[in-house]
Motif scaffolding. Structure first.
Motif, PDB file in Angstrom:
ATOM      1  N   HIS A 545       1.045  -1.170   0.509  1.00  0.00           N
ATOM      2  CA  HIS A 545       0.149   0.280  -0.386  1.00  0.00           C
ATOM      3  C   HIS A 545       1.151   0.905  -0.235  1.00  0.00           C
ATOM      4  CE1 HIS A 545      -3.130   3.027   0.907  1.00  0.00           C
ATOM      5  NE2 HIS A 545      -4.291   1.937   0.587  1.00  0.00           N
ATOM      6  N   CYS A 586      -4.515  -1.052  -5.639  1.00  0.00           N
ATOM      7  CA  CYS A 586      -4.226   0.243  -4.660  1.00  0.00           C
ATOM      8  C   CYS A 586      -3.699   1.230  -5.582  1.00  0.00           C
ATOM      9  CB  CYS A 586      -3.388  -0.121  -3.021  1.00  0.00           C
ATOM     10  SG  CYS A 586      -1.593  -1.000  -3.533  1.00  0.00           S
ATOM     11  N   ILE A 593      -7.667   0.282  -0.562  1.00  0.00           N
ATOM     12  CA  ILE A 593      -7.613  -1.192  -1.479  1.00  0.00           C
ATOM     13  C   ILE A 593      -8.945  -2.239  -2.536  1.00  0.00           C
ATOM     14  CG2 ILE A 593      -7.703  -2.841   0.310  1.00  0.00           C
ATOM     15  CD1 ILE A 593      -5.427  -3.178  -1.140  1.00  0.00           C
TER      16      ILE A 593
END
Length: 626
Positions: A545, A586, A593
């Motif tokens: 992420h 993402c 996400i």
């Protein structure tokens, strides 16, 4: 049980094939034919043997035995149908990929036809043709369809037992490696002694240079300065850490009388471990590992993932966020691409990508990959019909289509600034396409010896990209050269996905593999710095992420695993009840996400107490300093 041991051995033998091998195909056909007749014989013995006084090959190869006019004939028909069902399960273990199921099924029944002709002449019974035609359809379709999961569940326990025995052997082989890792982790913590004991006059100690303690990257220092591995250098200087700290801090008496040091043997073997334990360099493993905030106060890592919405659909093979619009692009197993608005939770557009679906009633031409090209307002897709197609995402008008490869297209990647698109295929090639030059192929990258499953550009230097292949390797390339710059090989099975991410000023790669693990690689040194283990099936998707220090891995075991990206501890395991996970996406600047699964997709929001600005990635064998 013995037959399943044989199947598992055959699976291991055949799975890693890295090139077209006619002898391997012959062996696969022979194994499949033998297993089919063996299973058919079992069913015949149960269904027919109880009704006739003597079994013979007539019931196998004489077309007259297959008749709907007698009960025995119906028993023979049932045996052939059950044999084809069992054959579909054998295909899973003997054939590498689902697209070969039809080829092997046809080969099996063609050989059966020749044997029948030699035994009893040309089959003139329409019943014989209907039964065997049904058998080949059942075997081919079940071998590649989702219905195969039902059969796999019946045998899951036996397979897991075999896998457990194999993993047990692998764990035994890895014991030495794990011990070395623990030693290195402990010894690296000795670097923190320099900060703990600032008053020591290191210049007076001829055996230790202060630079040794100021280097936070032990790997780089040891290899560049000492020309030795970290293990060699640390083992040589183990006594130095302990003796200096004890001498200058007058801790001999304290350490000798410590209740932790039970025997002289323990003190001699692990002096640094016990010394650092009392200085609280090793917190209790049962409590969360503390990290230091900017104000000097300790904070713990907290993570919260909330599902915002989910949508049921056909199998989702890839997902992509639009960089400016609230859109998610999903490519589907059915041959479509869909654009979902995650704010209104409504579908914006649906495009039929693979044409003439009536010609492919049994086998969908899957769209395996699709990407937004925001600066051109396009969608680029790659599918099983070997074509790349380009659409205007505002009007859904097709801009361009062309045959890009000679086999399935697995992945496409869009260059962040230049008019380039990379495509990866089962034909083992990677191709570079220039859309300003009418989508001309400007370079072909050769080097993999099996299907190329994924490609990704390096974010800091986009003339570099990486590719993942079922030949168990990751290769790093430069756009200016058709040959790979270097190759990474530590996975024990094929690699399904690859991506880049950055931590601080360093660049890393992450890969997911059929060996049920994901690995983190140091891009500069090519070393594997961490292995993320825990999934019970192939790792199909990985994502780091960009806004929170977490790593998300998805697997065919139907779960997502969320890992702390600074210490690689497992933080959470998620199962959204949508089947196997195939894609994770993402976007920088967004906490969201998206996950693509067998039965649809899920959008979730990530809330984390830390971000990448304050995170420091801790590689295997290193301790973060307080």
């Amino acid at each position: 049980m013995g037959s399943w041991v044989f199947l598992e051995a055959v699976k291991i033998m055949f799975y890693g094939a890295v090139s077209w091998d006619p002898w391997l195909i012959v062996v696969q056909i022979v194994c499949l034919q033998c297993l089919y007749y063996l299973t058919l014989g079992v069913f015949m013995a149960i269904l027919v043997g109880t009704r006739v006084s003597r079994m013979s090959l007539v019931y196998f190869f004489d077309y007259a035995a297959i008749t709907a006019s007698t009960v025995t004939g119906w028993c023979v028909i049932a045996s052939f149908v059950l044999g084809s069902l069992a054959g579909s399960v054998y295909l899973l273990y003997l054939v590498e990929r689902a697209k070969k199921c039809l080829d092997f099924s046809a080969s099996l029944y063609i050989i059966h036809l020749f044997i029948c002709i030699m035994y009893g002449g040309w089959p003139s019974s329409i019943t014989w043709w209907i039964v065997n035609g049904t058998g080949i359809a059942v075997m081919a379709l079940l071998g590649r369809s989702l219905g195969l999961d039902v059969f796999l569940s019946l045998f899951g326990l036996a397979v897991k037992r075999l896998q457990f025995s194999i993993l047990k052997q692998q764990n035994t082989a890895n014991t030495c490696k794990n011990n070395e890792s623990k030693k290195r982790k402990t010894l690296t913590a000795g670097l923190a002694l320099h900060d703990k004991f600032q008053h020591i006059n290191w210049s007076l100690i001829p055996t230790v240079d202060s630079a040794k303690f100021q280097h936070r990257r032990l790997d780089q220092h040891c290899m560049t300065t000492h020309k030795k591995s970290p293990q060699q250098w640390c083992l040589k200087n183990l006594g130095v850490y302990y003796s200096l700290a004890a001498k200058h801090c007058n801790l001999h008496h304290y350490i000798k009388r410590s209740s932790v040091l039970q025997t002289k043997k323990h003190r001699a073997k692990f002096p640094l471990i016990f010394f650092l334990q009392h200085l609280q360099y090793f917190p209790n493993s049962s409590t969360p590992t503390p990290t230091m905030a900017g104000n000097g106060k300790q904070q713990t890592f907290t993570l919260k993932i909330e599902k915002e919405f989910d949508r049921r659909s056909e199998r989702v093979k890839s997902v992509d966020f639009h960089p400016t619009k609230p859109w998610i692009l999903a490519s589907l197993h059915s041959g479509k691409v869909c654009i979902w608005n995650y704010q209104s939770q409504a579908m914006e557009k649906s495009i039929d990508v693979t044409e003439s679906p009536a010609e492919h009633f049994f086998f969908h031409l899957t769209v395996r990959t699709a990407k937004f090209v925001e600066r051109e307002q396009w969608i680029v897709t790659g599918s099983d019909d070997k074509f790349i197609r380009v659409y205007d995402y505002n009007s859904a008008e097709k801009i361009k289509e062309f045959e890009a490869h000679t086999d399935y297209i697995r992945s496409v990647a869009v260059h962040p600034t230049l008019p380039y698109v990379l495509s990866a295929s089962d034909d083992k090639l990677i191709k570079l396409w220039d859309w300003e030059n009418d989508w001309a192929c400007t370079r072909v990258f050769e080097g993999h010896s099996h299907y190329v499953m994924g490609v990704a550009f390096e974010p800091k230097n986009a003339v570099v990209f990486a590719s993942a292949s079922l030949d168990r390797s990751v290769k790093v390339w430069d756009l200016g050269s058709p040959n790979p710059s270097f190759t990474l090989e530590e996975h024990s099975k094929g690699i399904n996905c690859v991506n880049f991410f950055t931590s601080g000023d360093k660049t890393y790669l992450i890969t997911g593999s059929d060996d049920y693990a994901a690995k983190i690689w140091d891009y500069e040194t090519g070393a594997c710095v961490q292995t993320l283990e825990g999934h019970a099936h192939n790792v199909t998707a990985v994502c780091v992420h960009p806004e929170a220090p977490i790593i998300v891995t998805g697997s065919e075991d139907k779960t997502l695993r969320v890992w702390n990206a600074t210490n690689f501890r497992l933080e959470n395991t998620l199962n959204y009840e949508l089947g196997r996970v195939w894609a994770i996406g993402c976007m920088k600047g967004s906490p969201q996400i998206v996950i693509g699964c067998d039965d649809g997709m899920v959008l979730a929001k990530v809330e984390c107490s830390h971000n990448w600005d304050s995170a420091e990635l801790q590689t295997e064998g290193e301790e973060k300093e307080d």
